[in-house]
Design an enzyme around this catalytic site. Structure first.
Site, PDB file in Angstrom:
ATOM      1  N   GLY A 152       0.818  -1.213   0.000  1.00 20.42           N
ATOM      2  CA  GLY A 152       0.000   0.000   0.000  1.00 20.42           C
ATOM      3  C   GLY A 152       0.847   1.255   0.000  1.00 20.42           C
ATOM      4  CB  SER A 170       2.434  -4.610   6.812  1.00 28.85           C
ATOM      5  OG  SER A 170       3.141  -4.427   8.002  1.00 28.85           O
ATOM      6  CB  ILE A 180       6.305  -3.511   6.524  1.00 30.60           C
ATOM      7  CG1 ILE A 180       6.384  -4.919   7.105  1.00 30.60           C
ATOM      8  CG2 ILE A 180       7.328  -3.332   5.413  1.00 30.60           C
ATOM      9  CD1 ILE A 180       6.092  -6.024   6.108  1.00 30.60           C
ATOM     10  CB  VAL A 223      11.880   9.180  -0.421  1.00 28.99           C
ATOM     11  CG1 VAL A 223      12.624   9.681   0.787  1.00 28.99           C
ATOM     12  CG2 VAL A 223      12.290   7.768  -0.764  1.00 28.99           C
ATOM     13  CB  ALA A 250      10.505  15.464  -8.316  1.00 28.22           C
ATOM     14  CE  LYS A 310      10.506  18.066 -11.997  1.00 27.73           C
ATOM     15  NZ  LYS A 310      10.749  16.631 -11.886  1.00 27.73           N
ATOM     16  N   PRO A 338      13.793  21.604 -19.041  1.00 25.86           N
ATOM     17  CG  PRO A 338      13.387  23.155 -20.765  1.00 25.86           C
ATOM     18  CD  PRO A 338      14.424  22.170 -20.252  1.00 25.86           C
ATOM     19  CB  ILE A 391       5.727   8.467  -9.568  1.00 25.13           C
ATOM     20  CG1 ILE A 391       6.081   8.339  -8.074  1.00 25.13           C
ATOM     21  CG2 ILE A 391       4.224   8.643  -9.763  1.00 25.13           C
ATOM     22  CD1 ILE A 391       5.763   9.544  -7.215  1.00 25.13           C
ATOM     23  CE1 TYR A 410      14.762   5.658 -27.816  1.00 25.27           C
ATOM     24  CE2 TYR A 410      14.069   7.481 -26.423  1.00 25.27           C
ATOM     25  CZ  TYR A 410      14.988   6.514 -26.757  1.00 25.27           C
ATOM     26  OH  TYR A 410      16.124   6.400 -26.030  1.00 25.27           O
TER      27      TYR A 410
HETATM   28  P1  FAD Z   1       6.891   1.087  -0.900  1.00 21.17           P
HETATM   29  O1  FAD Z   1       6.623   2.516  -0.654  1.00 21.17           O
HETATM   30  O2  FAD Z   1       8.110   0.497  -0.257  1.00 21.17           O
HETATM   31  O3  FAD Z   1       5.622   0.287  -0.425  1.00 21.17           O
HETATM   32  C1  FAD Z   1       5.661  -1.104  -0.183  1.00 21.17           C
HETATM   33  C2  FAD Z   1       4.372  -1.560   0.452  1.00 21.17           C
HETATM   34  O4  FAD Z   1       4.396  -2.971   0.594  1.00 21.17           O
HETATM   35  C3  FAD Z   1       4.124  -0.989   1.837  1.00 21.17           C
HETATM   36  O5  FAD Z   1       2.761  -0.666   1.982  1.00 21.17           O
HETATM   37  C4  FAD Z   1       4.470  -2.158   2.756  1.00 21.17           C
HETATM   38  O6  FAD Z   1       3.784  -2.092   3.970  1.00 21.17           O
HETATM   39  C5  FAD Z   1       4.007  -3.308   1.894  1.00 21.17           C
HETATM   40  N1  FAD Z   1       4.608  -4.586   2.279  1.00 21.17           N
HETATM   41  C6  FAD Z   1       5.893  -4.985   2.123  1.00 21.17           C
HETATM   42  N2  FAD Z   1       6.063  -6.214   2.640  1.00 21.17           N
HETATM   43  C7  FAD Z   1       4.857  -6.595   3.104  1.00 21.17           C
HETATM   44  C8  FAD Z   1       4.388  -7.757   3.776  1.00 21.17           C
HETATM   45  N3  FAD Z   1       5.179  -8.783   4.087  1.00 21.17           N
HETATM   46  N4  FAD Z   1       3.087  -7.798   4.138  1.00 21.17           N
HETATM   47  C9  FAD Z   1       2.245  -6.781   3.858  1.00 21.17           C
HETATM   48  N5  FAD Z   1       2.640  -5.668   3.248  1.00 21.17           N
HETATM   49  C10 FAD Z   1       3.935  -5.568   2.878  1.00 21.17           C
HETATM   50  N6  FAD Z   1       9.989   8.536  -7.338  1.00 21.17           N
HETATM   51  C11 FAD Z   1       9.610   9.596  -8.062  1.00 21.17           C
HETATM   52  O7  FAD Z   1       8.794   9.455  -8.974  1.00 21.17           O
HETATM   53  N7  FAD Z   1      10.124  10.836  -7.784  1.00 21.17           N
HETATM   54  C12 FAD Z   1      11.064  11.038  -6.855  1.00 21.17           C
HETATM   55  O8  FAD Z   1      11.486  12.171  -6.638  1.00 21.17           O
HETATM   56  C13 FAD Z   1      11.553   9.910  -6.144  1.00 21.17           C
HETATM   57  N8  FAD Z   1      12.540  10.031  -5.232  1.00 21.17           N
HETATM   58  C14 FAD Z   1      13.043   8.898  -4.643  1.00 21.17           C
HETATM   59  C15 FAD Z   1      14.180   8.982  -3.824  1.00 21.17           C
HETATM   60  C16 FAD Z   1      14.725   7.837  -3.262  1.00 21.17           C
HETATM   61  C17 FAD Z   1      15.971   7.929  -2.428  1.00 21.17           C
HETATM   62  C18 FAD Z   1      14.098   6.582  -3.463  1.00 21.17           C
HETATM   63  C19 FAD Z   1      14.651   5.333  -2.822  1.00 21.17           C
HETATM   64  C20 FAD Z   1      12.974   6.498  -4.260  1.00 21.17           C
HETATM   65  C21 FAD Z   1      12.456   7.633  -4.868  1.00 21.17           C
HETATM   66  N9  FAD Z   1      11.358   7.550  -5.720  1.00 21.17           N
HETATM   67  C22 FAD Z   1      10.949   8.659  -6.417  1.00 21.17           C
HETATM   68  C23 FAD Z   1      10.666   6.284  -5.905  1.00 21.17           C
HETATM   69  C24 FAD Z   1       9.368   6.281  -5.103  1.00 21.17           C
HETATM   70  O9  FAD Z   1       9.636   6.487  -3.746  1.00 21.17           O
HETATM   71  C25 FAD Z   1       8.672   4.943  -5.285  1.00 21.17           C
HETATM   72  O10 FAD Z   1       8.606   4.621  -6.635  1.00 21.17           O
HETATM   73  C26 FAD Z   1       7.266   5.015  -4.769  1.00 21.17           C
HETATM   74  O11 FAD Z   1       7.227   5.499  -3.463  1.00 21.17           O
HETATM   75  C27 FAD Z   1       6.602   3.670  -4.830  1.00 21.17           C
HETATM   76  O12 FAD Z   1       7.066   2.795  -3.857  1.00 21.17           O
HETATM   77  P2  FAD Z   1       6.317   1.413  -3.715  1.00 21.17           P
HETATM   78  O13 FAD Z   1       4.886   1.664  -3.465  1.00 21.17           O
HETATM   79  O14 FAD Z   1       6.644   0.566  -4.895  1.00 21.17           O
HETATM   80  O15 FAD Z   1       7.025   0.740  -2.468  1.00 21.17           O
END
Ligand code: FAD
Length: 510
Positions: free
Chosen positions: A19, A46, A49, A54, A57, A85, A103, A354, A440
């Site tokens: 989530g 969870s 977890i 982060v 942008a 932005k 830009p 994203i 492309y």
């Molecule tokens: P997560 O946010 O890690 O979510 C994982 C989910 O899975 C959580 O809800 C967790 O609870 C759940 N989960 C995991 N294991 C279990 C389990 N066993 N049981 C139940 N639930 C579980 N993206 C951009 O587009 N722009 C940015 O500027 C940008 N900056 C970033 C900077 C950094 C340093 C990093 C590391 C990433 C950045 N990103 C950025 C990427 C962005 O943060 C992610 O793409 C976005 O937040 C999506 O994350 P996610 O939902 O895939 O994973």
């Protein structure tokens, strides 16, 4: 979505694991687009977890995602503390002391049927370009330097139609916003930890077993569990393509602080001794981070360097993150599709994560199974398309590193001289020789983006289109001067970003 020949709705049961931003983006889009088809959607996450926490942008495509859900811009911006932005300012990337902006717009216009950058290169070599450089011939760059913003015009004949924009927002708040959207459309959320993934004899996923003991079965599993890739890697052992040899940064530390004045309508990426730092101004704070390579700087020094340059005291404890740049060898395996960090990671230099989530969701919808029995052709096509997207983004990000002239630290010496993917080497060679940007058919970064980085980092073609020499220098200079004036006048007529935000009834510092 594909046509189902039987005319019966595909009663596919979808389980999204995770989530974070990716989980709730997937839940929102699937619930909106598959409404009425009989597809049921459930999401487990969870709180213990937590999420990566982060991600601020974005690139302009996010507007299409929001629009496809029918979100109101003002409502979305106030719920996510968003700002506008207009681009990314890159400091010290070509040489120390340089600054350029990527830009969301092209620079200048064709002159005599020849793309602007060929004329620009000739003028530059002859010492005839303006003191402000390329910034002067860009409406959004002039606007962002003044802290101004205006919505682009939908009329293609209007000068204000020549740029696009994205948002800077709190990805955690965005996930929460989308959660209420998805739940209102029938998505069922279960709080708790997945303890185990149960596989069928054919290797497909049968169910996830929660710590509570509950067993949740589904036909299609969407793995949005973050870096751990709970199903795609943990259970299905898909394997990972490691791209660290081309993108050596493997750690980051992030910390928020108060904005120094009104938030600016652009993101900043400043190169540092062993990596780079971001600054992303939201309405209520600025997000700051240091992306670095652990082979050249240790965690404490990287954190200290970040804290030392904050414009205001840190508002929270710094958050340290580790990552391996690359992607899963296959992002859709059997009946599991991975999206978001579970699928792969490319550092946030061009704010692409994203967007890659958005692309994954779009491709999944295009290829959505018409029955609970998966068609391996869908998975193969998904994997082909997503691999292409990841590789294109990778090449564009690598360009920033390899096109540096910095030779003042071991890290930059490594980046400047490292081997690069063949696909990028071919692109760069074509540009260096003749000023041609490989086109492309579609894809995230098109010609104007590549030009912004090439020219911004002092990569000029050796030869230009011979037709450029057929236009008299004085005519080229006149067109450039007129363009600069149009950009200046148009940018000055835009309101300050803070005026628009307060029109949207948002509180921003004066
Ligand atoms: P997560 O946010 O890690 O979510 C994982 C989910 O899975 C959580 O809800 C967790 O609870 C759940 N989960 C995991 N294991 C279990 C389990 N066993 N049981 C139940 N639930 C579980 N993206 C951009 O587009 N722009 C940015 O500027 C940008 N900056 C970033 C900077 C950094 C340093 C990093 C590391 C990433 C950045 N990103 C950025 C990427 C962005 O943060 C992610 O793409 C976005 O937040 C999506 O994350 P996610 O939902 O895939 O994973």
């Amino acid at each position: 979505m594909k046509i189902n020949n039987t005319n019966t709705p595909p009663k596919v049961r979808v389980l999204i694991v995770g989530g974070g931003t990716s989980g709730w983006m997937a839940a929102s889009a699937l619930s909106a687009k598959l409404a009425g088809t009989g597809v049921s959607i459930r999401l487990v996450e969870s709180a213990e977890i937590g999420t990566v926490g982060v991600g601020e942008a974005t690139v302009p495509h996010i507007r299409h995602f929001n629009a496809s859900l029918g979100l109101d811009e003002a409502d979305f911006m106030s719920r996510t503390e968003a700002t506008f932005k207009l681009g990314i300012e890159f400091r010290d990337w070509g040489r120390k002391g340089d600054a350029y902006v990527h830009p969301f717009a092209a620079f200048g216009r064709d002159i005599g049927g020849v793309p602007f950058h060929h004329h620009w290169t000739r003028a530059h070599r002859a010492g005839r370009t303006p003191a402000g450089g390329l910034d002067d011939v860009s409406l959004p760059i002039q606007a962002l330097r003044m802290g101004r913003f205006g919505h682009p015009s939908p009329d293609p004949s209007n000068f204000f139609s020549t740029f696009s924009y994205a948002y800077q927002f709190d990805a955690g708040l965005y996930a929460a916003y989308l959660r209420s959207y998805a739940e209102a459309r029938g998505v069922v959320r279960t709080e708790g930890k997945v303890r185990e993934v149960a596989l069928r004899d054919d290797g497909h996923v049968d169910a996830v077993v929660m710590e509570s003991g509950e067993r949740i079965e589904a036909d299609l599993f969407v793995d949005c569990s973050g870096f751990r890739g709970l199903i795609i890697e943990g259970a299905l052992k898909t394997g990972y393509e490691d791209w660290t040899r081309w993108l050596p940064c493997d750690r980051a530390v992030a910390v928020p602080c108060a904005n120094d004045g009104p938030p600016s309508p652009y993101t900043r990426a400043t190169s540092r001794e062993s990596g780079w730092m971001w600054r992303i101004p939201l309405q209520h704070r600025a997000g700051n981070g240091h992306v670095y390579c652990s082979g050249f700087i240790d965690d404490d020094a990287a954190e200290a360097a970040l804290l030392a340059q904050l414009e205001n005291p840190a508002q929270a404890a710094p958050r340290r993150l580790r990552f391996t740049t690359g992607k899963r060898k296959r992002q859709w395996v059997g009946n599991c599709v991975s999206i978001g960090l579970a699928a792969g990671f490319l550092e946030p230099l061009e704010s692409t994560s994203i967007h890659l989530i958005q692309l994954g969701i779009g491709r999944l919808l295009d290829l959505f199974p018409t029955s609970p029995v998966m068609d391996p052709l869908d998975a193969a096509e998904f994997n082909r398309l997503m691999a292409l997207e990841y590789e294109r983004v990778r090449d564009f990000i690598v360009l920033h590193y390899v096109a540096t002239q910095r030779d003042d630290t071991p890290f930059w010496n490594h980046c400047r001289t490292m081997a690069i993917p063949d696909s990028l080497a071919t692109k760069m060679e074509l540009f260096k020789q003749r000023g041609v940007v490989t086109l492309y058919r579609d894809g995230m970064f098109l010609e104007p983006s590549w030009l912004a980085v090439y020219l911004g980092q002092n990569i000029l073609p050796d030869q230009v289109d011979p037709r450029a020499a057929l236009v008299a220098d004085a005519d080229v200079d006149r067109v450039i001067a007129a363009e600069i004036e149009s950009c200046r006048r148009a940018a000055s007529s835009m309101p300050l970003q803070s005026e628009i935000l307060s029109r949207y009834r948002m509180q921003v510092p004066a």
